[in-house]
Design a protein around this motif. Structure first.
Motif, mmCIF file in Angstrom:
data_model
loop_
_atom_site.group_PDB
_atom_site.id
_atom_site.type_symbol
_atom_site.label_atom_id
_atom_site.label_comp_id
_atom_site.label_asym_id
_atom_site.label_seq_id
_atom_site.Cartn_x
_atom_site.Cartn_y
_atom_site.Cartn_z
ATOM 1 N N ASP A 207 26.118 73.836 24.634
ATOM 2 C CA ASP A 207 27.570 73.219 24.506
ATOM 3 C C ASP A 207 28.057 73.253 25.746
ATOM 4 O OD1 ASP A 207 27.595 73.009 21.541
ATOM 5 O OD2 ASP A 207 27.744 75.342 21.604
ATOM 6 N N GLU A 208 27.393 73.648 27.009
ATOM 7 C CA GLU A 208 27.952 73.538 28.288
ATOM 8 C C GLU A 208 27.889 72.056 28.843
ATOM 9 O OE1 GLU A 208 30.372 74.859 31.308
ATOM 10 O OE2 GLU A 208 29.633 76.433 29.791
ATOM 11 N N LEU A 209 29.149 71.560 28.916
ATOM 12 C CA LEU A 209 29.139 69.945 29.421
ATOM 13 C C LEU A 209 28.703 69.761 30.721
ATOM 14 C CD1 LEU A 209 29.785 67.179 28.372
ATOM 15 C CD2 LEU A 209 32.411 68.023 29.164
ATOM 16 N N PHE A 210 29.093 70.852 31.738
ATOM 17 C CA PHE A 210 28.601 70.558 32.970
ATOM 18 C C PHE A 210 27.586 71.706 33.479
ATOM 19 C CE2 PHE A 210 32.835 68.500 32.630
ATOM 20 C CZ PHE A 210 32.531 67.273 33.263
ATOM 21 N N ASP A 211 27.002 71.468 34.788
ATOM 22 C CA ASP A 211 26.410 72.307 35.499
ATOM 23 C C ASP A 211 27.008 73.390 36.089
ATOM 24 O OD1 ASP A 211 27.719 70.664 37.319
ATOM 25 O OD2 ASP A 211 26.191 70.654 38.895
ATOM 26 N N SER A 212 27.478 74.199 35.124
ATOM 27 C CA SER A 212 28.316 75.408 35.858
ATOM 28 C C SER A 212 27.542 76.600 36.014
ATOM 29 C CB SER A 212 29.582 75.977 34.676
ATOM 30 O OG SER A 212 28.723 76.140 33.480
ATOM 31 N N VAL A 254 24.315 62.042 33.543
ATOM 32 C CA VAL A 254 22.984 61.809 33.099
ATOM 33 C C VAL A 254 22.728 61.684 31.603
ATOM 34 C CG1 VAL A 254 22.206 63.260 35.077
ATOM 35 C CG2 VAL A 254 22.540 64.628 32.881
ATOM 36 N N GLY A 255 21.388 61.211 31.369
ATOM 37 C CA GLY A 255 20.977 60.817 29.994
ATOM 38 C C GLY A 255 20.687 61.946 29.236
ATOM 39 N N HIS A 256 20.415 63.062 29.727
ATOM 40 C CA HIS A 256 19.728 64.257 29.071
ATOM 41 C C HIS A 256 20.345 65.521 30.008
ATOM 42 C CE1 HIS A 256 16.736 62.263 26.710
ATOM 43 N NE2 HIS A 256 16.272 61.511 27.833
ATOM 44 N N GLY A 257 20.967 66.383 29.242
ATOM 45 C CA GLY A 257 21.196 67.875 29.483
ATOM 46 C C GLY A 257 22.709 67.806 30.096
ATOM 47 N N PRO A 258 23.109 68.633 30.750
ATOM 48 C CA PRO A 258 24.375 68.886 31.370
ATOM 49 C C PRO A 258 24.701 67.786 32.481
ATOM 50 C CG PRO A 258 23.103 70.877 32.035
ATOM 51 C CD PRO A 258 22.388 69.881 31.001
ATOM 52 N N LEU A 259 26.204 67.523 32.773
ATOM 53 C CA LEU A 259 26.460 66.320 33.773
ATOM 54 C C LEU A 259 26.455 67.294 34.918
ATOM 55 C CD1 LEU A 259 27.220 64.835 31.080
ATOM 56 C CD2 LEU A 259 28.954 64.240 31.985
ATOM 57 N N LEU A 260 25.981 66.394 36.031
ATOM 58 C CA LEU A 260 26.050 67.161 37.376
ATOM 59 C C LEU A 260 27.385 66.867 38.054
ATOM 60 C CD1 LEU A 260 22.366 66.435 38.333
ATOM 61 C CD2 LEU A 260 23.155 68.197 36.875
ATOM 62 N N ARG A 261 27.950 68.029 38.478
ATOM 63 C CA ARG A 261 29.431 67.976 39.061
ATOM 64 C C ARG A 261 29.605 69.048 40.273
ATOM 65 N NH1 ARG A 261 34.753 66.828 35.692
ATOM 66 N NH2 ARG A 261 33.967 64.919 35.599
ATOM 67 N N HIS A 262 29.631 70.294 39.566
ATOM 68 C CA HIS A 262 29.839 71.704 40.200
ATOM 69 C C HIS A 262 28.865 71.715 41.510
ATOM 70 C CE1 HIS A 262 32.845 71.986 37.218
ATOM 71 N NE2 HIS A 262 31.902 72.210 36.637
ATOM 72 N N HIS A 263 27.816 71.304 41.364
ATOM 73 C CA HIS A 263 26.704 71.663 42.372
ATOM 74 C C HIS A 263 26.094 70.405 42.669
ATOM 75 C CE1 HIS A 263 27.533 75.871 41.887
ATOM 76 N NE2 HIS A 263 27.313 75.446 40.455
ATOM 77 N N LEU A 264 26.567 69.200 43.077
ATOM 78 C CA LEU A 264 25.955 68.034 42.802
ATOM 79 C C LEU A 264 25.161 67.842 44.058
ATOM 80 C CD1 LEU A 264 25.787 65.242 41.676
ATOM 81 C CD2 LEU A 264 27.780 64.411 42.879
ATOM 82 N N SER A 265 25.492 68.250 45.383
ATOM 83 C CA SER A 265 24.561 68.110 46.497
ATOM 84 C C SER A 265 23.457 69.079 46.393
ATOM 85 C CB SER A 265 25.510 68.902 47.697
ATOM 86 O OG SER A 265 25.844 70.158 47.412
ATOM 87 N N LEU A 266 23.531 70.190 45.664
ATOM 88 C CA LEU A 266 22.228 70.864 45.342
ATOM 89 C C LEU A 266 21.333 70.082 44.836
ATOM 90 C CD1 LEU A 266 20.455 73.516 45.082
ATOM 91 C CD2 LEU A 266 21.770 74.042 43.058
ATOM 92 N N TRP A 267 21.640 69.297 43.712
ATOM 93 C CA TRP A 267 20.569 68.688 42.898
ATOM 94 C C TRP A 267 20.035 67.310 43.608
ATOM 95 C CZ3 TRP A 267 19.997 72.382 39.894
ATOM 96 C CH2 TRP A 267 20.889 73.086 39.106
ATOM 97 N N LEU A 268 21.011 66.743 44.291
ATOM 98 C CA LEU A 268 20.609 65.629 45.096
ATOM 99 C C LEU A 268 19.516 65.868 46.027
ATOM 100 C CD1 LEU A 268 23.849 63.370 45.143
ATOM 101 C CD2 LEU A 268 21.983 63.151 43.360
ATOM 102 N N ASN A 269 19.990 66.815 46.931
ATOM 103 C CA ASN A 269 19.289 67.400 47.824
ATOM 104 C C ASN A 269 17.825 67.551 47.468
ATOM 105 O OD1 ASN A 269 21.253 66.884 49.838
ATOM 106 N ND2 ASN A 269 21.921 68.668 50.031
#
Length: 599
Positions: A207-212, A254-269
């Motif tokens: 139920d967590e909407l974002f990458d908290s 994203v189309g699957h899973g939580p949306l990426l916002r709080h740790h965006l640089s981590l995922w992109l890197n």
């Protein structure tokens, strides 16, 4: 495998934690994520397999988005299984007839399954997508629709929402092969939201909407990348370059899973680093496929995943959508080329691509072929004969698919890919074996360990089973409460795919006075898909997770709790659920090495 009378007392593992009572199998979530922007997420809690038949431990979601400017756009839809609930929820948000545009990020059915239903409710909706996506949809929805094909640099202006004052202008970025050839990203300048569909996603249902909580989702994020994006690392880097030219990205939707916002640089890197590592150097395998033909997409992905597991580079190449110049370059520059069977009567465009493919194959390349199982394939022996006539070396025997592919077929494809990857990295492996200082090498070799056989077996959704085994000596107890151990598993081991978090396996402890036969059996090289347990005595019902070997001294039934990545091994931490000893007087077989930089 041959069953024997058990020397072990019966032991059963504790049950896995159950899903909370009353939890829905399918549910929906509708929440605002930015100005005038609503996420409609379809939560598929219990889905356990996906795409190339890799396992899911946390289900998945299918995310769609509603954006309201002066005009309204819907970004993607959902899986057909949500038709009875998703459409009514959409209608609570807006009259479907009032939606001006449907932006199709890509056409895989888990995102496009309700497009036909939407067209029925709004025949005037304008479908916006890549040229290839529009072509794919024409074959999918079987009804006329209005469309606009877009590419990198094109824009769609929804205008300003009169209530919020926010202007919503979309820019499009082509992102072919992430992970289908039709993929396109869309960026809303008004909110800084980038819609990427499969790219940067993960199969994680909550139920967590974002990458908290990045620690909770990081293993699934990496596993998803390895399975779907890693085989197209070059395409990932090209997409990242296009993203770098955008204004600041606030959220990756994203189309699957939580949306990426709080740790965006981590995922992109992470994507940048992993893809750079996979693209370093010039040696790679080109795995060709024909998009939307038979099971070509999924089978090619399984082969590509196996190649990547061996540390080799791989590039998926769509024969239908790749232009002739790029196709010629990708095939001609590859060290190995894997070819599918194609339709017996291909259309003129595909026929031209096949001609380009065959003309681009060069001497000294490894080549191989696999069945697409499209229903009207050119016989695989004919394709194999064409390849042999070019004089290239066979990377592996033709992969024959004689039925609708089951999980064991995908496993066989993955193992064939791993064999090919090991061929491509052989020189690098030999060089690495010689790289350490002699004294250091000998000192490392003085680290001794026991001798074990790790076995794993899983039942698949189609009623089949997957199994594998490996000899292990890098095993150590790691915790008292709960009892736990670690096993180091080389990344190119076939069994690695069966040792994801939540999976069960058995650690068979070999005995000092009777281990040579088992050791020789499990150390030999098995052909792709071969039964590792043929002719081996096993004990039925002793433990869940894998066969218990009848001649083992003891066994431990384990459940994977964590995985830690090393340079060339996965460190598997597992909780021990059951165990028993066949002979309390016998000793464990011990392995003494001479060198410390290779097996």
């Amino acid at each position: 495998m041959a069953a024997v009378t058990s020397p072990f007392a019966a032991a059963q593992p504790a049950a896995a934690p159950a899903q909370p009572a009353g939890s829905p199998r399918l549910s929906l979530q509708c929440e605002a994520i930015a100005a005038d922007t609503t996420a409609i997420r379809s939560l598929d809690w219990d889905r356990s397999r996906f795409d190339i038949e890799f396992g899911l431990r946390n289900g998945t979601t299918y995310n769609a988005f509603l954006v309201r400017g002066a005009q309204t756009a819907l970004v993607d839809t959902s899986h057909l299984k949500f038709a009875d609930t998703w459409l009514p929820l959409l209608e609570e948000q807006i009259d479907p007839a009032a939606i001006d545009y449907l932006i199709v990020s890509h056409t895989e059915p888990d995102h496009s399954g309700l497009i036909g239903h939407l067209i029925d409710r709004n025949p005037d909706i304008l479908i916006v997508g890549s040229k290839v996506a529009i072509q794919f949809l024409q074959d999918q929805v079987h009804r006329p629709f209005k469309s606009r094909a877009v590419k990198s640099g094109d824009e769609l202006d929804l205008g300003t929402n009169p209530e919020s004052g926010c202007a919503h202008r979309f820019s499009f970025l082509s992102a072919p092969n992430l992970h289908w050839p039709d993929t396109i990203f869309s960026f809303d300048h008004g909110t800084g939201t980038l819609y990427t569909c499969d790219a940067f996603g993960l199969h994680y249902c909550s139920d967590e909407l974002f990458d908290s909580d990045p620690g909770a989702i990081a293993p699934d994020f990496r596993f998803y990348y390895d399975c779907l994006m890693g085989p197209n690392a070059r395409s990932v880097l090209q997409a990242l370059k296009r993203m770098d030219a955008l204004p600041q990205i606030h959220t990756v939707a994203v189309g699957h899973g939580p949306l990426l916002r709080h740790h965006l640089s981590l995922w992109l890197n992470d994507y940048r680093d992993w893809s750079s590592d996979r693209s370093a150097g010039e040696t790679y395998a080109a795995v060709c496929y024909v998009s939307q033909y038979g099971f070509c997409d999924r089978l090619s992905q399984a082969i590509a995943r196996g190649i990547g597991k061996a540390g080799a580079q791989v590039q998926l190449v769509d024969l239908r959508a790749t232009d002739a110049q790029e196709l010629s370059a990708l095939v001609g520059e590859a060290s190995a080329v894997v070819v599918p069977t194609w339709p017996a009567s291909p259309d003129a465009e595909l026929q031209a691509s096949i001609g380009t493919l065959l003309a681009a194959i060069k001497p000294k390349q490894w080549v191989a072929c696999y069945d697409a199982f499209g229903g009207n394939d050119e016989p695989i022996d004919t394709v194999a004969s064409k390849l042999r006539s070019l004089g290239q070396k066979a990377a592996f025997e033709p992969l024959r698919i004689r039925q609708v592919p089951h999980a064991d077929d995908y496993q066989r494809c993955e193992e064939a890919g791993t064999d090919l990857g090991q061929l491509l990295t052989k020189a690098r492996t030999i060089a690495a074996m010689k790289a350490l200082d002699g004294d250091l090498d000998k000192a490392l070799g003085r680290l001794s360990g026991g001798l074990y056989v790790v076995t794993a077996q899983q039942t698949t959704e189609d009623g089949g089973s997957l199994s594998s085994a490996m000899v292990a000596s890098w095993v150590s107890q790691a915790s008292f409460e709960p009892p736990g151990l670690t096993v180091a598993v080389a990344k190119d081991r076939a069994i690695e795919s069966l040792l994801q978090v939540g999976d069960r396996f058995v650690l068979n402890i070999l005995r000092e006075d009777n281990h040579q036969l088992l050791l020789r059996h499990f150390l030999k090289r098995f052909p792709p898909g071969a039964d590792r347990f043929a002719g081996v005595a096993t004990v039925e019902g002793a433990a869940a997770g894998g066969p218990v070997l009848g001649d083992a001294l003891a066994f431990l039934g384990c459940r994977v709790a964590q995985r830690m990545e090393g340079p060339d091994h996965w460190i598997i931490y597992a909780e021990v659920e059951v165990g028993n000893v066949a002979d309390t007087e016998a000793a464990t077989a011990v392995h003494h090495r001479k060198v410390g930089n290779h097996y």
